[in-house]
Design an enzyme around this catalytic site. Structure first.
Site, PDB file in Angstrom:
ATOM      1  N   ASP A 196       0.679  -0.762   0.194  1.00  0.00           N
ATOM      2  CA  ASP A 196       0.305  -0.217   0.035  1.00  0.00           C
ATOM      3  C   ASP A 196       1.088   1.184   0.081  1.00  0.00           C
ATOM      4  O   ASP A 196       1.987   1.221   0.591  1.00  0.00           O
ATOM      5  CB  ASP A 196      -0.795  -0.169   1.020  1.00  0.00           C
ATOM      6  CG  ASP A 196      -1.991   0.913   1.102  1.00  0.00           C
ATOM      7  OD1 ASP A 196      -3.309   1.025   1.025  1.00  0.00           O
ATOM      8  OD2 ASP A 196      -1.505   2.000   1.010  1.00  0.00           O
ATOM      9  N   LEU A 251      -8.463  -0.912  -4.466  1.00  0.00           N
ATOM     10  CA  LEU A 251      -7.763  -0.033  -4.535  1.00  0.00           C
ATOM     11  C   LEU A 251      -9.031   0.807  -5.430  1.00  0.00           C
ATOM     12  O   LEU A 251     -10.027   0.332  -5.709  1.00  0.00           O
ATOM     13  CB  LEU A 251      -7.189   0.368  -6.185  1.00  0.00           C
ATOM     14  CG  LEU A 251      -5.916  -0.594  -6.307  1.00  0.00           C
ATOM     15  CD1 LEU A 251      -4.922  -0.776  -6.603  1.00  0.00           C
ATOM     16  CD2 LEU A 251      -4.639  -0.279  -4.794  1.00  0.00           C
ATOM     17  N   ARG A 259     -21.560  -5.277  -0.076  1.00  0.00           N
ATOM     18  CA  ARG A 259     -21.666  -4.589   1.883  1.00  0.00           C
ATOM     19  C   ARG A 259     -20.581  -3.990   2.227  1.00  0.00           C
ATOM     20  O   ARG A 259     -20.036  -3.438   1.506  1.00  0.00           O
ATOM     21  CB  ARG A 259     -21.336  -6.520   2.704  1.00  0.00           C
ATOM     22  CG  ARG A 259     -23.218  -7.043   1.551  1.00  0.00           C
ATOM     23  CD  ARG A 259     -22.983  -8.632   2.181  1.00  0.00           C
ATOM     24  NE  ARG A 259     -23.909  -9.908   1.456  1.00  0.00           N
ATOM     25  CZ  ARG A 259     -23.939 -10.903   1.223  1.00  0.00           C
ATOM     26  NH1 ARG A 259     -23.158 -11.068   1.924  1.00  0.00           N
ATOM     27  NH2 ARG A 259     -25.313 -11.531   1.338  1.00  0.00           N
ATOM     28  N   LYS A 316     -22.048  -4.850 -10.320  1.00  0.00           N
ATOM     29  CA  LYS A 316     -21.675  -3.853  -8.656  1.00  0.00           C
ATOM     30  C   LYS A 316     -22.083  -2.382  -8.900  1.00  0.00           C
ATOM     31  O   LYS A 316     -22.464  -2.258  -8.277  1.00  0.00           O
ATOM     32  CB  LYS A 316     -20.477  -4.315  -8.278  1.00  0.00           C
ATOM     33  CG  LYS A 316     -19.529  -3.076  -7.748  1.00  0.00           C
ATOM     34  CD  LYS A 316     -19.932  -3.639  -5.998  1.00  0.00           C
ATOM     35  CE  LYS A 316     -19.182  -2.779  -5.721  1.00  0.00           C
ATOM     36  NZ  LYS A 316     -20.015  -2.773  -4.554  1.00  0.00           N
ATOM     37  N   ASN A 358     -24.785  -0.832  -7.321  1.00  0.00           N
ATOM     38  CA  ASN A 358     -24.886   0.293  -6.192  1.00  0.00           C
ATOM     39  C   ASN A 358     -25.766   1.483  -6.825  1.00  0.00           C
ATOM     40  O   ASN A 358     -26.104   2.002  -6.435  1.00  0.00           O
ATOM     41  CB  ASN A 358     -23.397   0.250  -6.229  1.00  0.00           C
ATOM     42  CG  ASN A 358     -22.649   0.176  -5.760  1.00  0.00           C
ATOM     43  OD1 ASN A 358     -23.026  -1.280  -5.040  1.00  0.00           O
ATOM     44  ND2 ASN A 358     -21.953  -0.096  -5.239  1.00  0.00           N
TER      45      ASN A 358
HETATM   46  P1  NAD Z   1      -9.657   2.924   0.830  1.00  0.00           P
HETATM   47  O1  NAD Z   1      -9.870   4.477   0.250  1.00  0.00           O
HETATM   48  O2  NAD Z   1     -10.055   3.111   2.586  1.00  0.00           O
HETATM   49  O3  NAD Z   1      -8.057   1.691   0.571  1.00  0.00           O
HETATM   50  C1  NAD Z   1      -7.935   2.052  -0.666  1.00  0.00           C
HETATM   51  C2  NAD Z   1      -6.440   2.237  -0.308  1.00  0.00           C
HETATM   52  O4  NAD Z   1      -5.525   1.884  -1.553  1.00  0.00           O
HETATM   53  C3  NAD Z   1      -5.274   3.060   0.196  1.00  0.00           C
HETATM   54  O5  NAD Z   1      -5.086   2.734   1.562  1.00  0.00           O
HETATM   55  C4  NAD Z   1      -4.759   3.851  -0.759  1.00  0.00           C
HETATM   56  O6  NAD Z   1      -3.485   4.362   0.406  1.00  0.00           O
HETATM   57  C5  NAD Z   1      -4.739   2.380  -1.336  1.00  0.00           C
HETATM   58  N1  NAD Z   1      -3.858   2.905  -2.276  1.00  0.00           N
HETATM   59  C6  NAD Z   1      -4.321   3.369  -3.862  1.00  0.00           C
HETATM   60  N2  NAD Z   1      -3.496   4.190  -5.026  1.00  0.00           N
HETATM   61  C7  NAD Z   1      -2.776   2.751  -4.540  1.00  0.00           C
HETATM   62  C8  NAD Z   1      -1.465   2.102  -4.771  1.00  0.00           C
HETATM   63  N3  NAD Z   1      -1.413   2.949  -6.684  1.00  0.00           N
HETATM   64  N4  NAD Z   1      -0.622   1.108  -4.883  1.00  0.00           N
HETATM   65  C9  NAD Z   1      -0.657   0.893  -3.263  1.00  0.00           C
HETATM   66  N5  NAD Z   1      -1.725   1.272  -2.553  1.00  0.00           N
HETATM   67  C10 NAD Z   1      -2.777   2.519  -3.078  1.00  0.00           C
HETATM   68  O7  NAD Z   1     -10.723   2.118  -0.223  1.00  0.00           O
HETATM   69  P2  NAD Z   1     -11.775   1.026   0.837  1.00  0.00           P
HETATM   70  O8  NAD Z   1     -12.628   1.271   1.296  1.00  0.00           O
HETATM   71  O9  NAD Z   1     -10.820  -0.268   1.185  1.00  0.00           O
HETATM   72  O10 NAD Z   1     -12.147   0.778  -0.774  1.00  0.00           O
HETATM   73  C11 NAD Z   1     -11.753  -0.445  -1.976  1.00  0.00           C
HETATM   74  C12 NAD Z   1     -12.653  -0.466  -3.316  1.00  0.00           C
HETATM   75  O11 NAD Z   1     -13.188  -1.125  -2.727  1.00  0.00           O
HETATM   76  C13 NAD Z   1     -13.057   0.590  -3.343  1.00  0.00           C
HETATM   77  O12 NAD Z   1     -13.508   0.660  -5.607  1.00  0.00           O
HETATM   78  C14 NAD Z   1     -14.197   0.721  -3.288  1.00  0.00           C
HETATM   79  O13 NAD Z   1     -15.100   1.440  -3.599  1.00  0.00           O
HETATM   80  C15 NAD Z   1     -15.037  -0.725  -2.707  1.00  0.00           C
HETATM   81  N6  NAD Z   1     -15.610  -0.710  -1.855  1.00  0.00           N
HETATM   82  C16 NAD Z   1     -16.045  -0.368  -0.745  1.00  0.00           C
HETATM   83  C17 NAD Z   1     -16.564  -0.735   0.575  1.00  0.00           C
HETATM   84  C18 NAD Z   1     -16.581  -0.372   1.862  1.00  0.00           C
HETATM   85  O14 NAD Z   1     -18.171  -0.140   2.139  1.00  0.00           O
HETATM   86  N7  NAD Z   1     -15.636   0.880   2.185  1.00  0.00           N
HETATM   87  C19 NAD Z   1     -17.421  -1.799   0.025  1.00  0.00           C
HETATM   88  C20 NAD Z   1     -18.028  -2.100  -1.129  1.00  0.00           C
HETATM   89  C21 NAD Z   1     -16.637  -1.523  -2.362  1.00  0.00           C
END
Ligand code: NAD
Length: 294
Positions: A31, A65, A123, A171, A175
């Protein structure tokens, strides 16, 4: 047990990587955020210094991501996944991104001889922690079967969405439904409160009707999905009731923009001679407007 690269250890990725570790796999994580990486190490994961380092020797490479730009960067930038990914490895993108981006990334990988599965999740982060995500998977059947043991550690519902790119599409549609329903839910509960009703009571009442149970679980299977548009509840009457609600809202100074837009859809259906059909003919109208067969 497999060697897995996991790129993106955020709200979702960190607990997902932990569940893969608990399943006995080796998970080399990366990360951009040093704190996220440190958390992964605390879970006994390997903290890599780049996506390329995490990917070296991995049988599976998973990205979780925020957006497509991040996925492309993790794959194609210097020190990215493609610098070290084995031609035998399976790339699995679990991020929520535009389906056209999914297709474009898949094509770029295919040209280089790599297989990809798109597998975004439904979820919340609580479900990610509990290993109870719903996984919408798109890809060749053999690739999905290869990924299945990992998916089973991450989720309790795994759906083969019917081919490459279809997980990503499913997906976005999921959404679309839940985000718009959120606005409608807010409008209805606000109108209830402004009308002097207890919100808890309104929720209890609506839990017993199509309002709260959803049309997919109630009216659609009973009528339009069977091709039966004889009225169980006539569209003209639904139009009338929606008009009453909009009047009530206007009188209470409650803006209900989604409700107002919906009335225009009912009006359109009536203008197309659907007024005496079942109210689920709104779906038949939508398909007609999209040029799809009835
Ligand atoms: P987040 O922002 O909490 O985490 C993303 C991580 O990716 C961060 O830690 C960031 O530093 C890292 N990152 C970004 N670019 C990077 C790169 N090039 N190399 C390495 N690391 C990198 O996001 P999240 O909530 O974990 O969501 C991730 C995905 O899951 C998104 O597409 C989101 O839409 C999807 N999602 C989220 C949820 C939720 O409830 N949070 C639910 C379903 C789907």
């Amino acid at each position: 047990m497999a060697q897995i690269a996991f790129i993106g250890l955020g709200t979702m990725g960190l607990p997902m990587a932990r569940n893969l570790l608990s399943g006995g796999h080796t998970v080399s994580g990366f990360d951009l955020d040093a704190d996220a990486l440190a958390e992964h190490a605390k879970n006994w994961g390997i903290a890599a210094r780049s996506a390329a380092e995490a990917t070296r020797g991995a049988e599976f490479v998973i990205t979780m991501l925020p957006n497509a730009g991040n996925v492309r960067a993790a794959l194609f930038d210097d020190d990215g996944i493609l610098e070290s990914m084995s031609s035998q490895a399976l790339f699995i993108d679990m991020s929520t991104i535009h389906p056209n981006e999914t297709d474009a990334i898949r094509n770029s990988l295919q040209e280089r001889g790599y297989a990809m599965v798109d597998a975004p999740v439904g979820r919340t982060s609580l479900h990610a922690q509990e290993g109870k995500l719903l996984i919408m998977a798109g890809g060749a059947q053999s690739d999905l079967e290869r990924a299945r043991p990992l998916f089973e550690l991450l989720g309790d519902t795994i759906v083969d969405c019917g081919g490459p790119g279809m997980g990503s599409r499913m997906k976005i549609i999921n959404n679309f439904m839940s985000t718009v329903l959120n606005v409608l839910t807010a409008e209805a509960l606000t109108l209830a409160e402004a009308s002097g009703l207890e919100v808890a009571l309104a929720m209890r009442v609506m839990a017993g009707t199509a309002a709260g149970q959803g049309h997919m679980a109630t009216t659609y299977p009973a009528k339009v999905l069977k091709g039966d548009l004889t009225p169980a509840f006539m569209l003209d009457l639904a139009h009338k009731d929606l008009g009453l609600a909009l009047d009530l809202a206007a009188g209470s100074k409650v803006p209900v923009p989604l409700g107002a837009a919906a009335r225009e859809v009912y009006s359109l259906a009536r203008s197309r001679s659907r007024g005496s059909q079942d109210w689920t003919a709104i779906y038949a109208l939508a398909k007609e407007l999209a040029g799809l067969p009835e």
